[in-house]
Design an enzyme around this catalytic site. Structure first.
Site, PDB file in Angstrom:
ATOM      1  N   ASP A  77      -8.982  -6.529  -4.351  1.00 15.46           N
ATOM      2  CA  ASP A  77      -8.568  -5.223  -3.838  1.00 15.46           C
ATOM      3  C   ASP A  77      -9.117  -4.147  -4.766  1.00 15.46           C
ATOM      4  OD1 ASP A  77      -7.306  -2.957  -2.926  1.00 15.46           O
ATOM      5  OD2 ASP A  77      -5.287  -3.795  -2.953  1.00 15.46           O
ATOM      6  N   SER A 129       0.840  -1.192   0.000  1.00 16.23           N
ATOM      7  CA  SER A 129       0.000   0.000   0.000  1.00 16.23           C
ATOM      8  C   SER A 129       0.886   1.257   0.000  1.00 16.23           C
ATOM      9  CB  SER A 129      -0.919  -0.063   1.218  1.00 16.23           C
ATOM     10  OG  SER A 129      -1.982   0.830   1.099  1.00 16.23           O
ATOM     11  N   HIS A 140      -8.204  -5.201  -0.031  1.00 17.82           N
ATOM     12  CA  HIS A 140      -6.890  -4.591   0.174  1.00 17.82           C
ATOM     13  C   HIS A 140      -6.179  -5.158   1.407  1.00 17.82           C
ATOM     14  CE1 HIS A 140      -3.839  -1.560  -0.350  1.00 17.82           C
ATOM     15  NE2 HIS A 140      -4.043  -1.039   0.838  1.00 17.82           N
TER      16      HIS A 140
END
Lengths: 376, 196
Positions: free
Chosen positions: A320, A153, A353
């Site tokens: 995600d 991320s 995610h």
């Protein structure tokens, strides 16, 4: 604790007296970084691996702080003896970025120039500034070149930024569930989170600590919005469905949670607001929004990656939607066009995610297979 | 090592850059890397095979060939290889065009459906042949576009694809010498070295 866990780990602090100037203006004359290390640095310092944390992460990536610790560090699934980031091979460094609220200098720290808490006056760091601070920590630890810089991320953005800013200082770059820049939708979610915080009367323009207040509700709401985007629709459906809270049908009090998902989000929000600083959250989401890998290269990601000299592993997760596989493929395509060595896998996972933090077998296997090639 | 793979190796120059489409577990790609000191990369879709290939230290991209190769620049590899995958893609002609765009030269291998056993099987039993190279039933096979040696050469002629070399494999040594003389009837596997 399991045998593959690191056991008890302790954070350390490095203090820096040399000023750090931020990309977007502002500077810190002095600052501290809190970090943890796992494993042993070898004599040639060739086995060092940097973990970059995501939005709400920090230095405590693996292991436990005490015997009574309920939970290990945030990436315990991947870091430890015999795990993909194998601490028997690698010397792992994980830090809390500047602007955070877990020990490194941040908005809740005292501004040495005024003697007051920084609050909203803390300068806005960007991903490149974090990379600069991490490079100074590397210098301090005697690490000239990382075997690998790894992040998911926002951490993946830092890993990519490392490969462009200090191309000679890393040999491998592992970019997990990330993007070269945020989409408008992503920025929109971040803006809602910030509005939630700033519109809480307890925020007091960011001076809540000086005024003895806390924007607890706003921060909890911000986290709830974020949390929804980290999960997939399917993950929420299978975990909570439309199940009601026990007894909720009898409880018609205004605002009482009815569905389990409501109760879950409220709990997560409250937990988060009790451990995270609101100004840090504002600042971290802004750093996310401001990241644009190719901006300094006329928007040309291929030209950007042409500067790099490391090998890359890019990973994405099928469900995600915050950083979708399409965003990861853009990274891969730019790397291919720049003729950089790159591997890519899209991990099938239901968890959205958040999958990048979870022990998904194929994810761990791919990470393990790739990191085994990293010479130390 | 599958026979067609050792044949492919002969056409790969030392130090070349090689892209392998449908590289599987990367065993062959690793051999190319070692034998030819080549810069290699693989494309694969099977998750376990990708992990195995990565564990050999190879650079592997998870990608579906049916989606094309648009993310690979023109002429970015000296050689693009596709072994025993042509018959499994949705648009074999388009994959060939893409290979020839990305690679300066290409090598393609495929099972020859014109082999006498296939013909005999179909003629006498009236059913789709099942063999060691084609071990699937018609309804669950990944192989959806079988062709013969003659079909492939006709396609190349229509599309202006140059055949730089070809080799044929039969079931055994005798089969191979027969296959080299009468490929459409005796080749089990056809190997083509092609370019634009």
């Amino acid at each position: 604790m399991q045998e593959h866990d690191l056991g008890i780990v302790s954070p350390r602090i490095e203090r820096f007296e040399e000023p750090l100037h931020f990309t977007g203006g502002g500077s810190l004359p002095t600052y501290e970084l809190v970090y943890e290390t796992y494993g042993e640095l070898n004599s040639s310092a060739s086995n060092a691996l940097l973990i970059c944390h995501a939005l709400s992460g920090h230095h405590h990536a693996a292991g436990y702080h005490s015997e009574t610790d309920r939970k290990p560090g945030w990436w315990n699934a991947c870091i430890g003896p015999g795990k993909p980031i194998d601490t028997r091979r690698f010397f792992v460094v994980s830090l809390n970025n500047l602007g955070g609220c877990h020990g490194s200098t941040g908005p809740a720290s005292e501004n040495p120039q005024t003697g007051e808490v920084f609050g909203p006056e803390f300068p806005q760091p960007q991903v490149d500034d974090w990379v600069d601070a991490q490079a100074r920590l590397a210098d301090r630890l005697g690490i000239h070149c990382w075997a690998a810089v790894v992040g998911g991320s926002l951490g993946g953005m830092q890993a990519m930024a490392w490969s462009l800013r200090y191309p000679e200082r890393l040999r491998h770059c592992v970019v997990i569930a990330a993007a070269m820049k945020l989409s408008a939708q992503n920025i929109a979610f971040n803006e809602i989170a910030r509005r939630a915080i700033m519109s809480d009367p307890g925020y007091a323009g960011g001076y809540y600590l000086r005024e003895g207040k806390q924007p607890t509700q706003g921060l909890a709401l911000a986290r709830m919005v974020g949390h929804i985007t980290y999960l997939s629709d399917d993950a929420m459906a299978s975990r909570f469905g439309r199940e009601l809270q026990p007894g909720s049908e009898d409880d018609t009090a205004d605002g009482a949670p009815q569905f389990q998902i409501e109760s879950y989000l409220r709990y997560q929000g409250q937990q988060f607001s009790s451990v995270f600083d609101a100004n840090s959250y504002v600042l971290m989401t802004r750093a996310l929004d401001l990241f644009d890998l190719a901006a300094a290269y006329g928007g040309d990601a291929v030209a950007a990656f042409a500067k790099a000299s490391c090998d890359y592993l890019v990973l994405s997760f099928s469900t995600d939607w915050r950083f979708s596989p399409a965003r990861s493929r853009e990274i891969v395509d730019a790397l291919l066009a720049a003729e950089r060595p790159v591997s890519y896998a899209e991990i099938k996972a239901d968890e959205g995610h958040d999958a990048f933090l979870l022990p998904i077998p194929r994810y761990l296997a791919v990470l393990d297979a790739y990191l085994k090639r990293v010479e130390v | 090592m599958r026979q067609d793979l050792t044949h492919i190796l002969r056409w790969i120059k030392s130090g070349a850059s090689v892209l392998d489409l449908g590289c599987g577990d990367g065993q062959f790609l690793a051999l190319i890397q070692k034998e030819r000191r080549a810069r290699v990369m693989g494309i694969e879709i099977d998750p376990d095979a990708i992990t195995q290939a990565m564990s050999r230290g190879l650079n592997i991209i998870e990608q579906n060939l049916d989606g094309g190769l648009a993310n690979f620049p023109d002429q970015s590899f000296d050689m693009v290889v596709m072994a025993h995958a042509l018959q499994a893609v949705h648009y074999p002609d388009q994959v060939l065009e893409e290979m020839l765009r990305v690679g300066r030269e290409c090598v393609v291998t495929f099972p020859n459906f014109g082999h006498w056993r296939s013909r005999l099987h179909l003629a006498t039993r009236g059913r789709m042949p099942v063999s060691r190279f084609m071990p699937y039933s018609w309804y669950d096979t990944p192989n959806i576009h079988f062709c013969t040696v003659r079909d492939f050469e006709t396609l190349c002629a229509h599309r202006g694809i140059k055949i730089l070399g070809r080799d044929m494999i039969g079931g055994n040594d005798q089969g191979t010498s027969l296959a080299r003389r009468w490929p459409n009837l005796f080749a089990t596997t056809a190997i083509y070295h092609i370019s634009r």
